[in-house]
Structures are given as C-alpha cells and as structure tokens.
Scaffold this motif. Structure first.
Motif, PDB file in Angstrom:
ATOM      1  N   ASP A 130       0.480  -1.207  -0.041  1.00 31.57           N
ATOM      2  CA  ASP A 130      -0.127  -0.121   0.447  1.00 31.57           C
ATOM      3  C   ASP A 130       0.370   0.881   0.209  1.00 31.57           C
ATOM      4  OD1 ASP A 130      -2.894  -1.306   0.013  1.00 31.57           O
ATOM      5  OD2 ASP A 130      -2.610  -1.102   2.210  1.00 31.57           O
ATOM      6  N   VAL A 131       0.032   2.415  -0.861  1.00 29.85           N
ATOM      7  CA  VAL A 131       1.487   3.561  -0.382  1.00 29.85           C
ATOM      8  C   VAL A 131       0.260   4.772  -0.587  1.00 29.85           C
ATOM      9  CG1 VAL A 131       3.052   4.736  -2.727  1.00 29.85           C
ATOM     10  CG2 VAL A 131       2.944   2.305  -2.458  1.00 29.85           C
ATOM     11  N   SER A 132      -0.133   4.764   0.065  1.00 31.25           N
ATOM     12  CA  SER A 132      -0.615   6.319   0.156  1.00 31.25           C
ATOM     13  C   SER A 132       0.193   7.663   0.915  1.00 31.25           C
ATOM     14  CB  SER A 132      -1.352   6.370   1.869  1.00 31.25           C
ATOM     15  OG  SER A 132      -0.005   5.623   2.294  1.00 31.25           O
ATOM     16  N   PHE A 133      -0.720   8.876   1.036  1.00 35.26           N
ATOM     17  CA  PHE A 133      -0.032  10.000   0.383  1.00 35.26           C
ATOM     18  C   PHE A 133      -0.443  11.116   0.976  1.00 35.26           C
ATOM     19  CE2 PHE A 133       0.621   8.184  -4.338  1.00 35.26           C
ATOM     20  CZ  PHE A 133       2.470   7.952  -4.291  1.00 35.26           C
ATOM     21  N   GLY A 134       0.619  11.552   1.431  1.00 36.12           N
ATOM     22  CA  GLY A 134      -0.005  12.916   2.983  1.00 36.12           C
ATOM     23  C   GLY A 134      -0.089  13.942   1.919  1.00 36.12           C
TER      24      GLY A 134
ATOM     25  N   LYS B 158       3.880   0.604   2.801  1.00 33.04           N
ATOM     26  CA  LYS B 158       3.445  -0.157   3.970  1.00 33.04           C
ATOM     27  C   LYS B 158       3.602  -1.905   3.426  1.00 33.04           C
ATOM     28  CE  LYS B 158      -0.540  -2.686   7.438  1.00 33.04           C
ATOM     29  NZ  LYS B 158      -1.763  -2.651   7.987  1.00 33.04           N
ATOM     30  N   ASN B 159       4.170  -2.845   3.815  1.00 36.86           N
ATOM     31  CA  ASN B 159       4.174  -3.921   3.533  1.00 36.86           C
ATOM     32  C   ASN B 159       2.837  -5.106   3.231  1.00 36.86           C
ATOM     33  OD1 ASN B 159       5.517  -5.919   1.524  1.00 36.86           O
ATOM     34  ND2 ASN B 159       6.600  -6.988   3.155  1.00 36.86           N
ATOM     35  N   LYS B 160       2.203  -5.583   2.114  1.00 35.17           N
ATOM     36  CA  LYS B 160       1.300  -6.311   2.794  1.00 35.17           C
ATOM     37  C   LYS B 160       1.394  -8.384   2.445  1.00 35.17           C
ATOM     38  CE  LYS B 160      -1.532  -4.748  -0.311  1.00 35.17           C
ATOM     39  NZ  LYS B 160      -2.871  -4.140  -0.949  1.00 35.17           N
ATOM     40  N   ALA B 161       2.881  -8.066   1.864  1.00 37.10           N
ATOM     41  CA  ALA B 161       3.301  -9.273   1.461  1.00 37.10           C
ATOM     42  C   ALA B 161       3.712  -9.985   2.517  1.00 37.10           C
ATOM     43  CB  ALA B 161       4.502  -9.243   0.827  1.00 37.10           C
ATOM     44  N   GLU B 162       3.679 -11.752   2.615  1.00 39.25           N
ATOM     45  CA  GLU B 162       3.881 -12.203   3.797  1.00 39.25           C
ATOM     46  C   GLU B 162       5.635 -12.917   3.956  1.00 39.25           C
ATOM     47  OE1 GLU B 162       1.663 -16.321   3.123  1.00 39.25           O
ATOM     48  OE2 GLU B 162      -0.356 -14.599   3.607  1.00 39.25           O
ATOM     49  N   LYS B 163       6.028 -11.858   3.271  1.00 39.79           N
ATOM     50  CA  LYS B 163       7.799 -12.187   3.136  1.00 39.79           C
ATOM     51  C   LYS B 163       8.636 -11.021   3.252  1.00 39.79           C
ATOM     52  CE  LYS B 163       8.638 -13.502  -0.977  1.00 39.79           C
ATOM     53  NZ  LYS B 163       8.664 -14.679  -1.882  1.00 39.79           N
ATOM     54  N   GLN B 164       9.680 -10.378   4.062  1.00 41.87           N
ATOM     55  CA  GLN B 164      10.091  -9.262   3.150  1.00 41.87           C
ATOM     56  C   GLN B 164      10.672  -9.478   1.881  1.00 41.87           C
ATOM     57  OE1 GLN B 164      15.264  -8.459   4.666  1.00 41.87           O
ATOM     58  NE2 GLN B 164      14.561  -7.913   6.363  1.00 41.87           N
TER      59      GLN B 164
ATOM     60  N   ASN C 152       8.814  -1.334  -9.022  1.00 44.34           N
ATOM     61  CA  ASN C 152       9.794  -3.319  -8.709  1.00 44.34           C
ATOM     62  C   ASN C 152       9.859  -3.140  -6.984  1.00 44.34           C
ATOM     63  OD1 ASN C 152      10.724  -2.565 -12.011  1.00 44.34           O
ATOM     64  ND2 ASN C 152      12.421  -1.025 -11.452  1.00 44.34           N
ATOM     65  N   LYS C 153       9.350  -4.582  -7.397  1.00 43.92           N
ATOM     66  CA  LYS C 153       9.119  -5.421  -6.499  1.00 43.92           C
ATOM     67  C   LYS C 153      10.842  -6.610  -6.245  1.00 43.92           C
ATOM     68  CE  LYS C 153       6.631  -8.432  -3.396  1.00 43.92           C
ATOM     69  NZ  LYS C 153       7.387 -10.088  -3.461  1.00 43.92           N
ATOM     70  N   TYR C 154      11.114  -6.776  -4.861  1.00 47.39           N
ATOM     71  CA  TYR C 154      12.355  -7.326  -4.934  1.00 47.39           C
ATOM     72  C   TYR C 154      12.141  -7.981  -3.559  1.00 47.39           C
ATOM     73  CZ  TYR C 154      14.728  -4.039  -7.951  1.00 47.39           C
ATOM     74  OH  TYR C 154      15.258  -3.240  -8.868  1.00 47.39           O
ATOM     75  N   ASP C 155      12.416  -9.839  -3.659  1.00 43.65           N
ATOM     76  CA  ASP C 155      12.183 -10.730  -3.145  1.00 43.65           C
ATOM     77  C   ASP C 155      13.210 -11.149  -2.213  1.00 43.65           C
ATOM     78  OD1 ASP C 155       8.905 -10.145  -3.779  1.00 43.65           O
ATOM     79  OD2 ASP C 155      10.064 -12.584  -4.882  1.00 43.65           O
ATOM     80  N   PHE C 156      13.196 -11.249  -0.645  1.00 46.19           N
ATOM     81  CA  PHE C 156      14.213 -12.288   0.369  1.00 46.19           C
ATOM     82  C   PHE C 156      13.908 -13.787   0.684  1.00 46.19           C
ATOM     83  CE2 PHE C 156      14.643  -7.617  -0.143  1.00 46.19           C
ATOM     84  CZ  PHE C 156      16.364  -7.461  -0.352  1.00 46.19           C
TER      85      PHE C 156
ATOM     86  N   ALA D 204       7.056  -8.372   6.808  1.00 41.74           N
ATOM     87  CA  ALA D 204       5.862  -8.725   6.301  1.00 41.74           C
ATOM     88  C   ALA D 204       4.678  -7.513   7.506  1.00 41.74           C
ATOM     89  CB  ALA D 204       5.419 -10.098   6.961  1.00 41.74           C
ATOM     90  N   GLY D 205       4.146  -6.921   7.116  1.00 41.52           N
ATOM     91  CA  GLY D 205       3.430  -6.536   7.500  1.00 41.52           C
ATOM     92  C   GLY D 205       3.629  -5.562   7.866  1.00 41.52           C
ATOM     93  N   GLN D 206       4.937  -4.592   8.050  1.00 47.80           N
ATOM     94  CA  GLN D 206       5.368  -3.699   8.103  1.00 47.80           C
ATOM     95  C   GLN D 206       5.095  -2.078   7.636  1.00 47.80           C
ATOM     96  OE1 GLN D 206       9.566  -3.314   8.604  1.00 47.80           O
ATOM     97  NE2 GLN D 206       9.874  -2.273  10.579  1.00 47.80           N
TER      98      GLN D 206
END
Length: 226
Positions: A132-136, A156-162, A222-226, A191-193
C-alpha cells in the motif's frame, strides 16, 4: 676425480687412468651407489618446494640424479604456485573493480544498490497484492531564502515475507499532464511493516505552485523478494 694409484686427474666417465692404466670402475660405483632419478623426490619437491630444495642440497654430491629430481620438482612447484597466485590476484582485481564500478555508478546516479530477487509482476499487480502506498500533504515552508518542499508518503508491506520496493511517483495536473516525478526506495520491509518517507524535496521554484494543486500517484513499482 683423481686416480688413487698415481694421483692423475681423470674423467669421471672413464674406466681407466690415462696415465698409469689403473682400472677404477669400482671406485666410481662406490662414489655414487644406487644413483637414479626418483619420481618420489620429484613429487615431494613439487608439493613442498622447500623440502625439495633441502633434498637437492643433501644429495647433490652423493646422488646427483636423485638430487636433480628433487630440484626439478621444487622448481616446478614453485613456478606453478607463483603462476596460480598471479592468476588469482588478477581475477580478484578484475572482480573487485567490476563490483566497485557497479556501486560507484549507483552512487553517482543517486540510485540505491538493490539486492534480492526481482519480481516481474506489473505495477498494478504489486499494488493490489503486496504493498500500500498512500500520500499525505505536499508541504511548502518558506525560510526567507528559498522554499523547502516535501510530500509525506506511507508505504506498507502487505506481502507475507520481507521485500524491498523501488517506487516511482508522478505529480500530474488536473488534465493529467505530468508536472514532475520522484523516486523512493524502501529497503527490506518486513511482512506487515510500514515506513514513512518523503519525496519531492528539491523542487524548482517555478513548479511549486503547480505541485500544491497536483495529484500524486504511483507510476511504477519494482519489487525485490528475500
């Protein structure tokens, strides 16, 4: 060597004294008993050159063929080690230079050095599934000399991993025309952070008024998984 009968200097390969005719084949065999090339000495000298050198010095006068085997093995082993060391040093220098060049290019272009496995999903898919990307509010502070600007962004990272995210943001006017773009990098978000960042901090003075009335949206991720 010398003839034991008359003291005349004789060739080591001769069987008789040229002066008195004394046969000395037996003497020659006594001086160099069982002297022949040694494969074992050569191998030992190759793998441990210092031992090969010691054997060469010990047997040089007694068994020259064995000494020669040890000496050749030591010399070959030493040259081989020097050659391999030079090759390894060259490979290390080339690798280090290449790595340094990549890091330097990233720094010079103000881009982060990104690690992890690149995810090839589209921006829309990534926004829907993983982040999620939100703007103030776009803020402008006039300090008397120039105006300081910033756009507050929450990721906010909604993925289940880093994951790490490289996000390009655009500001558009009421007609959808692009005014400006900026990029942010989110490094290894768990995850969730979520994390709070700022963008559009260095804006030309003539674009500030446009940005105050602009709409901000994600242009690319661009998304990078660990």
């Amino acid at each position: 060597m010398f003839c034991k009968n008359c003291g005349n200097v004789i060739d080591e390969k001769s069987l008789y004294c040229s002066n008195c005719g004394t046969r000395f084949e037996t003497v020659q065999k006594q001086n160099f008993p069982d002297d022949r090339s040694s494969f074992g000495f050569a191998i030992l000298g190759f793998f441990i050159p210092i031992v090969g050198l010691i054997l060469f010095l010990i047997y040089e006068g007694k068994k020259p063929k064995r000494a020669k085997s040890a000496g050749k093995g030591a010399l070959t082993g030493f040259v081989t080690r020097i050659t391999l060391s030079i090759i390894l040093v060259v490979l290390y220098v080339v690798f280090a230079a290449s790595l340094l060049g990549d890091v330097t290019n990233a720094i010079d272009s103000n881009e982060p050095v990104i690690s992890g496995q690149f995810n090839q999903e589209t921006t829309a898919e990534i926004l829907e599934k993983y982040v999620d990307v939100s703007f103030g509010e776009f803020k402008v502070i006039n300090n008397g000399y120039f105006s300081e600007t910033s756009l507050n962004i929450t990721v906010k990272n909604k993925a289940e991993k880093q994951c790490s995210y490289y996000i390009t943001i655009e500001a558009v006017d009421a007609n959808g025309a692009r005014i400006e773009t900026d990029m942010i990098y989110v490094d290894k978000l768990n995850a969730g952070q979520e994390i709070y960042l700022s963008a559009f901090e260095y804006i030309e003075q003539d674009k500030i008024n446009q940005l105050q009335n602009a709409t901000f949206r994600v242009l690319e991720i661009n998304k990078y998984d660990f």
